[in-house]
Scaffold this motif. Structure first.
Motif, PDB file in Angstrom:
ATOM      1  N   SER A   1      -3.914  -9.018  -3.830  1.00  0.00           N
ATOM      2  CA  SER A   1      -5.013  -9.197  -2.912  1.00  0.00           C
ATOM      3  C   SER A   1      -5.377 -10.584  -2.999  1.00  0.00           C
ATOM      4  CB  SER A   1      -6.274  -8.601  -3.486  1.00  0.00           C
ATOM      5  OG  SER A   1      -7.490  -8.923  -2.790  1.00  0.00           O
ATOM      6  N   ASP A   2      -5.219 -11.102  -4.083  1.00  0.00           N
ATOM      7  CA  ASP A   2      -5.385 -12.523  -4.529  1.00  0.00           C
ATOM      8  C   ASP A   2      -4.211 -13.411  -3.696  1.00  0.00           C
ATOM      9  OD1 ASP A   2      -7.451 -12.452  -5.985  1.00  0.00           O
ATOM     10  OD2 ASP A   2      -6.372 -12.719  -7.961  1.00  0.00           O
ATOM     11  N   LEU A   3      -3.008 -12.910  -3.573  1.00  0.00           N
ATOM     12  CA  LEU A   3      -1.919 -13.549  -2.768  1.00  0.00           C
ATOM     13  C   LEU A   3      -2.268 -13.494  -1.365  1.00  0.00           C
ATOM     14  CD1 LEU A   3       0.992 -15.045  -2.679  1.00  0.00           C
ATOM     15  CD2 LEU A   3       1.935 -12.558  -2.740  1.00  0.00           C
TER      16      LEU A   3
ATOM     17  N   ALA B   1       0.871  -1.199   0.101  1.00  0.00           N
ATOM     18  CA  ALA B   1      -0.025   0.019   0.041  1.00  0.00           C
ATOM     19  C   ALA B   1       0.869   1.225  -0.143  1.00  0.00           C
ATOM     20  CB  ALA B   1      -0.909  -0.045   1.243  1.00  0.00           C
ATOM     21  N   GLU B   2       2.014   1.287   0.468  1.00  0.00           N
ATOM     22  CA  GLU B   2       2.903   2.400   0.803  1.00  0.00           C
ATOM     23  C   GLU B   2       3.452   2.739  -0.832  1.00  0.00           C
ATOM     24  OE1 GLU B   2       7.102   2.688   2.253  1.00  0.00           O
ATOM     25  OE2 GLU B   2       5.851   2.724   4.107  1.00  0.00           O
TER      26      GLU B   2
ATOM     27  N   TRP C   1      -1.664  -5.188 -10.350  1.00  0.00           N
ATOM     28  CA  TRP C   1      -0.959  -5.351  -9.332  1.00  0.00           C
ATOM     29  C   TRP C   1      -1.788  -5.375  -8.047  1.00  0.00           C
ATOM     30  CZ3 TRP C   1       1.662  -1.383  -5.800  1.00  0.00           C
ATOM     31  CH2 TRP C   1       2.613  -2.087  -5.041  1.00  0.00           C
ATOM     32  N   ARG C   2      -2.739  -4.705  -7.971  1.00  0.00           N
ATOM     33  CA  ARG C   2      -3.631  -4.709  -6.728  1.00  0.00           C
ATOM     34  C   ARG C   2      -4.527  -5.860  -6.704  1.00  0.00           C
ATOM     35  NH1 ARG C   2      -6.157   1.787  -7.644  1.00  0.00           N
ATOM     36  NH2 ARG C   2      -4.181   2.600  -6.433  1.00  0.00           N
TER      37      ARG C   2
ATOM     38  N   ASP D   1       3.488 -11.591  -7.796  1.00  0.00           N
ATOM     39  CA  ASP D   1       2.408 -11.667  -6.951  1.00  0.00           C
ATOM     40  C   ASP D   1       1.437 -12.854  -7.399  1.00  0.00           C
ATOM     41  OD1 ASP D   1       3.537 -10.125  -5.030  1.00  0.00           O
ATOM     42  OD2 ASP D   1       2.400  -8.418  -5.334  1.00  0.00           O
ATOM     43  N   ARG D   2       1.157 -12.611  -8.538  1.00  0.00           N
ATOM     44  CA  ARG D   2       0.244 -13.304  -9.354  1.00  0.00           C
ATOM     45  C   ARG D   2       0.696 -14.809  -9.308  1.00  0.00           C
ATOM     46  NH1 ARG D   2      -4.795 -12.584  -9.414  1.00  0.00           N
ATOM     47  NH2 ARG D   2      -4.652 -10.667 -10.721  1.00  0.00           N
ATOM     48  N   VAL D   3       1.905 -14.928 -10.040  1.00  0.00           N
ATOM     49  CA  VAL D   3       2.594 -16.323 -10.065  1.00  0.00           C
ATOM     50  C   VAL D   3       2.568 -16.969  -8.422  1.00  0.00           C
ATOM     51  CG1 VAL D   3       4.636 -17.534 -10.375  1.00  0.00           C
ATOM     52  CG2 VAL D   3       3.709 -16.057 -11.950  1.00  0.00           C
TER      53      VAL D   3
END
Length: 269
Positions: free
Chosen positions: A104-106, A16-17, A99-100, A52-54
């Motif tokens: 979130s999914d991760l 978030a930062e 990315w968001r 993050d998705r992977v």
């Protein structure tokens, strides 16, 4: 709060930062070059979105992640750059949306991993806690690249304890990727947190010692600053050797970053 929940909360806050640094950028801001050679701000965020998705895929569908591994094996030295280049080609709003969604999914996926289950990855499989720590480390490191590109100084928080921890835990890995044999004796790490708390690892009587501010230690192990530019006290032959090869991220040896007084050379992504 469990260990995993705490680490996921730190990862969420760190993401978030960084989000606040890029959310209001115009197209020129997203195109701004970062210290990683050839990577703009858009590349940095696209890389985090892809990873993050992977990572979420690895935590929820190991078979599907296996196919990602197969694809990476066909381009082992370039698949990270390729993914970042493809992602950075999207419009900035789309990169940020991706990315968001991915982070979130991760966060949801890591929270659902049963205790004791290891998540497959490009290196050794990891627990949910280790994966959250690794993602925190990368998010922090790439966020520093973005902040440098935008000439912004961020205020460090004690969230970087996770980055310090992975830097300590990867000591032997740094030796291994350089074809070196790690020393049998542990090091002593005395690291001062942003809050002023002293974080320690290793025995009191160790002869190899690393001391200094957490922010400097994190910059060393993520290869975001040259050791020459950091306020770290390195004592002992092996600690000195390690400081020159320290690497908290997976993959082959990184070239590191030049000193601010040295000639420019390619920087680690």
């Amino acid at each position: 709060m469990s260990i995993v929940e705490g680490l996921v909360a730190d990862l969420t806050a760190q993401s978030a930062e960084l989000d606040t640094l890029v959310a209001a950028l115009d197209d020129a801001g997203w195109a701004q070059p970062t210290p990683a050679e050839g990577w703009s701000v858009a590349h940095q965020i696209a890389h985090l979105a892809w990873t993050d998705r992977v990572a979420a895929l690895a935590a929820t569908d190991p078979d599907a992640f296996g196919r990602v591994l197969d694809d990476a094996a066909r381009n082992p030295t370039g698949f990270v750059d390729t993914a970042a280049e493809e992602g950075a080609a999207d419009a900035p709003a789309r990169i940020l949306e991706n990315w968001r969604s991915a982070r979130s999914d991760l966060a949801e996926a890591l929270g659902a991993v049963p205790e004791g289950v290891k998540i497959p990855w490009f290196g050794p499989p990891m627990s949910a806690a280790s994966m959250a720590t690794a993602r925190l480390m990368e998010t922090w490191a790439h966020g520093l690249d973005v902040a440098d590109a935008l000439d912004v100084t961020t205020v460090p928080t004690d969230r970087i304890r996770g980055v310090v921890h992975i830097g300590v835990r990867t000591r032997d890995f740094a030796y291994a990727v350089h074809g070196l044999t790690p020393p049998a004796a542990p090091f002593r790490y005395e690291i001062t947190a942003p809050s002023g708390e002293l974080w320690t690892w290793g025995p009191d009587d160790a002869t190899d010692i690393v001391r200094g501010p957490a922010i400097d230690f994190c910059q060393l192990v993520t290869q975001r600053r040259s050791q020459a530019d950091l306020d770290l006290e390195i004592i002992g032959t092996e600690a000195t050797r390690w400081a020159g090869i320290a690497q908290a991220f997976a993959g082959p040896p990184g070239p590191g970053r030049p000193s601010t007084t040295a000639d420019e050379r390619p920087a680690e992504r």
